[in-house]
Design a protein around this motif. Structure first.
Motif, PDB file in Angstrom:
ATOM      1  N   LEU A   1     -53.337  14.851  75.500  1.00  0.00           N
ATOM      2  CA  LEU A   1     -53.853  13.893  74.515  1.00  0.00           C
ATOM      3  C   LEU A   1     -53.497  14.312  73.097  1.00  0.00           C
ATOM      4  O   LEU A   1     -53.092  13.493  72.274  1.00  0.00           O
ATOM      5  N   VAL A   2     -53.645  15.610  72.839  1.00  0.00           N
ATOM      6  CA  VAL A   2     -53.327  16.139  71.505  1.00  0.00           C
ATOM      7  C   VAL A   2     -51.827  16.017  71.225  1.00  0.00           C
ATOM      8  O   VAL A   2     -51.415  15.663  70.122  1.00  0.00           O
ATOM      9  N   SER A   3     -51.002  16.305  72.235  1.00  0.00           N
ATOM     10  CA  SER A   3     -49.548  16.283  72.031  1.00  0.00           C
ATOM     11  C   SER A   3     -48.997  14.863  71.853  1.00  0.00           C
ATOM     12  O   SER A   3     -47.894  14.684  71.362  1.00  0.00           O
TER      13      SER A   3
ATOM     14  N   SER B   1     -46.978  15.910  83.638  1.00  0.00           N
ATOM     15  CA  SER B   1     -46.373  17.245  83.720  1.00  0.00           C
ATOM     16  C   SER B   1     -47.240  18.290  83.029  1.00  0.00           C
ATOM     17  O   SER B   1     -47.383  19.422  83.515  1.00  0.00           O
ATOM     18  N   ILE B   2     -47.818  17.912  81.892  1.00  0.00           N
ATOM     19  CA  ILE B   2     -48.695  18.837  81.159  1.00  0.00           C
ATOM     20  C   ILE B   2     -49.960  19.114  81.963  1.00  0.00           C
ATOM     21  O   ILE B   2     -50.411  20.257  82.068  1.00  0.00           O
ATOM     22  N   VAL B   3     -50.528  18.045  82.538  1.00  0.00           N
ATOM     23  CA  VAL B   3     -51.740  18.203  83.353  1.00  0.00           C
ATOM     24  C   VAL B   3     -51.437  19.057  84.583  1.00  0.00           C
ATOM     25  O   VAL B   3     -52.240  19.921  84.970  1.00  0.00           O
TER      26      VAL B   3
ATOM     27  N   HIS C   1     -47.684  11.045  66.649  1.00  0.00           N
ATOM     28  CA  HIS C   1     -46.345  10.443  66.629  1.00  0.00           C
ATOM     29  C   HIS C   1     -46.075   9.500  67.793  1.00  0.00           C
ATOM     30  O   HIS C   1     -45.474   8.437  67.603  1.00  0.00           O
ATOM     31  N   HIS C   2     -46.497   9.867  69.012  1.00  0.00           N
ATOM     32  CA  HIS C   2     -46.267   8.982  70.154  1.00  0.00           C
ATOM     33  C   HIS C   2     -47.088   7.700  70.020  1.00  0.00           C
ATOM     34  O   HIS C   2     -46.626   6.615  70.387  1.00  0.00           O
TER      35      HIS C   2
ATOM     36  N   LYS D   1     -57.358  21.833  81.359  1.00  0.00           N
ATOM     37  CA  LYS D   1     -57.031  21.973  79.937  1.00  0.00           C
ATOM     38  C   LYS D   1     -55.832  21.110  79.569  1.00  0.00           C
ATOM     39  O   LYS D   1     -55.683  20.677  78.421  1.00  0.00           O
ATOM     40  N   GLY D   2     -54.983  20.827  80.562  1.00  0.00           N
ATOM     41  CA  GLY D   2     -53.771  20.048  80.334  1.00  0.00           C
ATOM     42  C   GLY D   2     -54.031  18.643  79.850  1.00  0.00           C
ATOM     43  O   GLY D   2     -53.243  18.085  79.079  1.00  0.00           O
ATOM     44  N   LEU D   3     -55.156  18.051  80.280  1.00  0.00           N
ATOM     45  CA  LEU D   3     -55.490  16.696  79.843  1.00  0.00           C
ATOM     46  C   LEU D   3     -55.743  16.668  78.344  1.00  0.00           C
ATOM     47  O   LEU D   3     -55.266  15.769  77.635  1.00  0.00           O
TER      48      LEU D   3
END
Length: 196
Positions: free
Chosen positions: A119-121, A105-107, A125-126, A113-115
């Motif tokens: 990765l950062v998000s 969804s982010i990508v 924690h994940h 830039k979404g990739l």
């Protein structure tokens, strides 16, 4: 720790989580154009909230911790009631699917830039929660198989020792879950606000 972890079981639960991750991506691809527009809108709103620092609240921590707690609690219950212990694999599949869908969804929203954002998000924690779930799942499956073997072969089981070990593992996992939720709330929110 080596005695607790069965490498074969750890490999199985890892593969299941990976399959779930791929399934989450495929699921997003198969959604309708209208649903994708809604998803992109939700992702943009979510990251805007992170950027403005509105996500840092006690209720956000509770929601994150509650989700992690449910995962751990279900794995524990499924392993004790060994007849339904295969459902532990479903928990890992579901976690993987959620992560796959979230990442895709982010990508979809931010393109190339979404990739990087995805990765950062996911860090840290994940990554911490996935590792915890995989290790905890494999250990609890091992205990569940031992419990099944004792029942089947009529062997005696040291109930006190069994409950003690399960309790220690459960409490340790819950503590890690709490740390993961705190990192999500403060560290991850801060990092995301810098790159969006």
């Amino acid at each position: 720790m080596k005695k607790l972890i069965d490498k074969r079981l750890l490999t199985v639960v890892s593969i299941v989580l990976g399959i779930g991750f791929v399934f989450g991506i495929v699921f997003l691809i198969c959604t309708s154009s209208f649903d994708k527009i809604l998803i992109k809108s939700e992702i943009i709103d979510y990251f805007n909230v992170l950027k403005e620092g509105k996500s840092v609240s006690f209720s956000s921590f509770i929601n994150s911790f509650k989700t992690n707690f449910i995962y751990i609690a279900l794995i524990t219950i499924f392993s004790i009631v060994y007849v339904i212990s295969p459902l532990i694999l479903f928990i890992n599949f579901y976690k993987g699917m959620i992560l796959g869908f979230y990442t895709a969804s982010i990508v979809l929203t931010y393109k190339a830039k979404g990739l990087f954002i995805a990765l950062v998000s996911l860090f840290p924690h994940h990554l911490i929660m996935c590792t915890t779930l995989l290790v905890y799942s494999s250990v609890m499956l091992k205990y569940s198989l031992s419990l099944f073997k004792c029942t089947k072969e009529g062997e005696s089981l040291n109930i006190k020792l069994f409950i003690k070990r399960i309790s220690i593992l459960f409490i340790a996992s819950i503590m890690i879950s709490a740390i993961s939720s705190l990192l999500e709330l403060f560290l991850n929110s801060f990092i995301i606000s810098l790159i969006i």
